[in-house]
Design an enzyme around this catalytic site. Structure first.
Site, PDB file in Angstrom:
ATOM      1  N   THR A 182       0.829  -1.207   0.000  1.00  0.00           N
ATOM      2  CA  THR A 182       0.000   0.000   0.000  1.00  0.00           C
ATOM      3  C   THR A 182       0.861   1.253   0.000  1.00  0.00           C
ATOM      4  OG1 THR A 182      -0.092   0.265   2.389  1.00  0.00           O
ATOM      5  CG2 THR A 182      -1.717  -1.201   1.404  1.00  0.00           C
ATOM      6  N   CYS A 183       0.208   2.366  -0.328  1.00  0.00           N
ATOM      7  CA  CYS A 183       0.872   3.671  -0.336  1.00  0.00           C
ATOM      8  C   CYS A 183       0.923   4.265   1.067  1.00  0.00           C
ATOM      9  CB  CYS A 183       0.116   4.621  -1.258  1.00  0.00           C
ATOM     10  SG  CYS A 183       0.597   4.449  -2.967  1.00  0.00           S
ATOM     11  N   ASP A 184       0.942   3.438   2.084  1.00  0.00           N
ATOM     12  CA  ASP A 184       1.000   3.957   3.447  1.00  0.00           C
ATOM     13  C   ASP A 184       2.393   3.704   4.002  1.00  0.00           C
ATOM     14  OD1 ASP A 184       0.774   4.321   6.285  1.00  0.00           O
ATOM     15  OD2 ASP A 184      -1.388   4.301   5.982  1.00  0.00           O
ATOM     16  N   ASN A 193      -6.403   1.283  -0.213  1.00  0.00           N
ATOM     17  CA  ASN A 193      -5.675   1.453  -1.478  1.00  0.00           C
ATOM     18  C   ASN A 193      -6.341   0.684  -2.614  1.00  0.00           C
ATOM     19  OD1 ASN A 193      -2.211   2.227  -1.278  1.00  0.00           O
ATOM     20  ND2 ASN A 193      -3.713   2.735   0.247  1.00  0.00           N
TER      21      ASN A 193
END
Lengths: 376, 376
Positions: B323-325, B366
């Site tokens: 994910t973009c986390d 996401n």
């Protein structure tokens, strides 16, 4: 709290915890970004809140979309965005997902290493790529790890590799950290980007875009600077480091676009003490870390919480969620002050929860349903 | 890894990350608990893995069920358990949920404060309650907070309150901490329970049950004691502190029942370095903290990870999700050693993932789907 959300909760009285998002706030936020930064394109970070109504509104207003997966690309398309308004901004992509996005028309991709460039070159010939560089994230409230981006010194080699493989080496991106309260945080990263532009120019390759990322905050308990202050600081940084060769710029607000548009309604399930001598009470809500408030992890994000008893004396409370997981405690190291009169069954309103809540919620942990969402 | 899981993965070749659970392992685990502790009833902690096939098998084998919500009560009933085999073990319950469970026939409830007793007295008249006391959780790998339970000194008052309100003050429960590798951890808590039994007896109320909770481990990277060793240590503790007045006992294994029955199949999405001088590589998988591996939070649970290149030279890696986390990083403070030859597209098998994975996964963070699960 907005009048529309107050009215919705009063008339609809939804059962169980839920998020209510007011589209008027989202519209205002988009327009304030567009007004403050007229020469910068807005790519809304879909992951912050992918509700179809939010995406449709933003598509209609002319927003572009920063996506993290093929599913998010499809959501943006379904909301009415054309593929030229979509960026596949995740630096970690399966090659087959890049191929699918390319088939769907997406032509702009993030990279932070040569292996990712090679995937894109194989299945998305001619696409534009921007290279994400590391930023230290100082001043951000949500932790920024080294997960995304490379050292700036590596970027020219990665971009040149893209160029040689037939891709368009398009620009540089960075992220100064989510919930970034320091408007000066962009300066050093813009300086790095300008250095990479110069280095690439020396190699005969002209970069065009600086992706300024997200980081724009939601107002939680502390005041945050206005969008205009960020716009001014960023504009100053661009002028300082790029002079009159101003690049194309984009921003990727997520939290800054939808955070303040949402309120979670929750309920007090239990109030108790662990021993007769404790000063701190435990307040258990019907929502916690696994039900949508994942950003309370390490007590990072501290949401404003309103009750109908806020005029009463306030006492320190540990705030916890309803699951049988010991880790489902939100504020303990730094207890939260809530009214001493707070009772089981009381409604609480958790403000600033429009971003990073619904999609973070667990599918069914402890049998609890995922967070319901109403977009009005 | 079991032959059945290996065969399933080989022939079915499921796309994307997935959990595969082998029911034969669950059966063996249940039978080993039953054999090692013949006088103790097993209440499987449904939250660990509520897959219908797992619940149905355990119901058929005679297991009872520890539930955390009305949804879990319904799942246990649907799997074939009669209500007398179900405990509502969450100390944090809405009164309307207690009422529903009572209508469904559930007669055994956890409490840790007087307010919870009062809810139960109002809507579940005559039900049995057990009072959960705090335990320090020393030796456990998954953090145990003070979230559940009261100081032992408070328990007699809470149980007497239940008695006065017409409930059956039935016993005491505690939890020594999940993934508890010290078999001696039960001793102090059993001593506290025995003290509460005596205190209640002095008040003219006879308690009957000690709920020994969970804590039974799954084998991850370190060896763990066998079920027999736990059984012996617990039996010794009961004899020491209760003498010949042996109480009824129950246990609530979750991780210890299903953890080792499951394997997650995942894929390497990217391998990269952040700078040319880094010794540590970053390995990104298509599953992370938000896709089912939530227990890697604070690097608490360290899963065994197998690849087809395990004979090759091993080098330190930061392991992260897709994910973009930025927070979606699993092992960084203590890097994970993986083969230097590991490549994008390689399959990795994450062992011991039968518990606390599927239900923890985020609904759609996401845009990624929740973890798929196959029970064979």
């Amino acid at each position: 709290m907005t009048d529309r959300i107050r009215e919705f909760l009063r008339t609809r009285r939804p059962d169980g915890p839920c998020l209510v998002v007011d589209l008027d706030v989202v519209r205002d936020k988009f327009l304030s970004f567009a007004k403050a930064m007229p020469d910068t394109r807005v790519f809304y970070a879909v992951k912050a809140n992918p509700a179809p109504e939010v995406l449709a509104l933003l598509a209609e207003l002319g927003s572009c979309f920063d996506t993290a997966s093929v599913a998010e690309v499809r959501m943006a398309l379904a909301a009415g965005a054309t593929p030229d308004r979509i960026s596949f901004g995740n630096t970690i992509k399966k090659e087959r997902d890049i191929a699918t996005a390319f088939e769907l028309g997406v032509r702009l991709y993030a990279v932070d290493c040569e292996a990712e460039v090679e995937k894109i070159a194989r299945v998305a010939p001619g696409a534009r790529v921007f290279c994400r560089i590391l930023s230290d994230g100082a001043g951000a409230e949500w932790p920024l790890s080294r997960k995304f981006g490379c050292e700036p010194a590596m970027a020219p080699r990665i971009l040149e590799h893209a160029h040689r493989l037939g891709l368009e080496a398009y620009g540089v991106s960075f992220h100064v950290g989510s919930q970034q309260r320091n408007t000066g945080a962009w300066d050093a990263a813009v300086a790095s980007a300008a250095g990479i532009f110069r280095e690439m120019s020396d190699r005969g390759i002209t970069l065009k875009m600086v992706n300024l990322g997200g980081g724009f905050p939601t107002r939680y308990l502390k005041n945050v600077p206005a969008v205009q202050a960020y716009a001014q600081a960023i504009s100053d940084a661009i002028l300082t480091h790029f002079g009159n060769q101003v690049p194309e710029t984009i921003i990727e607000p997520g939290r800054g676009m939808v955070g303040s548009a949402g309120i979670i309604k929750a309920e007090v399930v239990l109030v108790s003490k662990k021993s007769d001598t404790d000063d701190v009470r435990w307040v258990y809500l019907d929502i916690g870390k696994f039900g949508g408030l994942a950003e309370t992890m390490d007590e990072a994000i501290r949401y404003p919480i309103r009750t109908e008893r806020d005029g009463d004396e306030m006492t320190p409370c540990v705030l916890a969620g309803p699951t049988c997981d010991s880790a489902d405690v939100m504020y303990e190291k730094d207890p939260y002050f809530l009214p001493v009169s707070l009772e089981i069954g009381d409604e609480v309103l958790i403000e600033g929860t429009g971003a990073y809540t619904t999609t973070y919620s667990a599918v069914a942990f402890n049998g609890f349903e995922p967070l319901k969402s109403y977009v009005i």
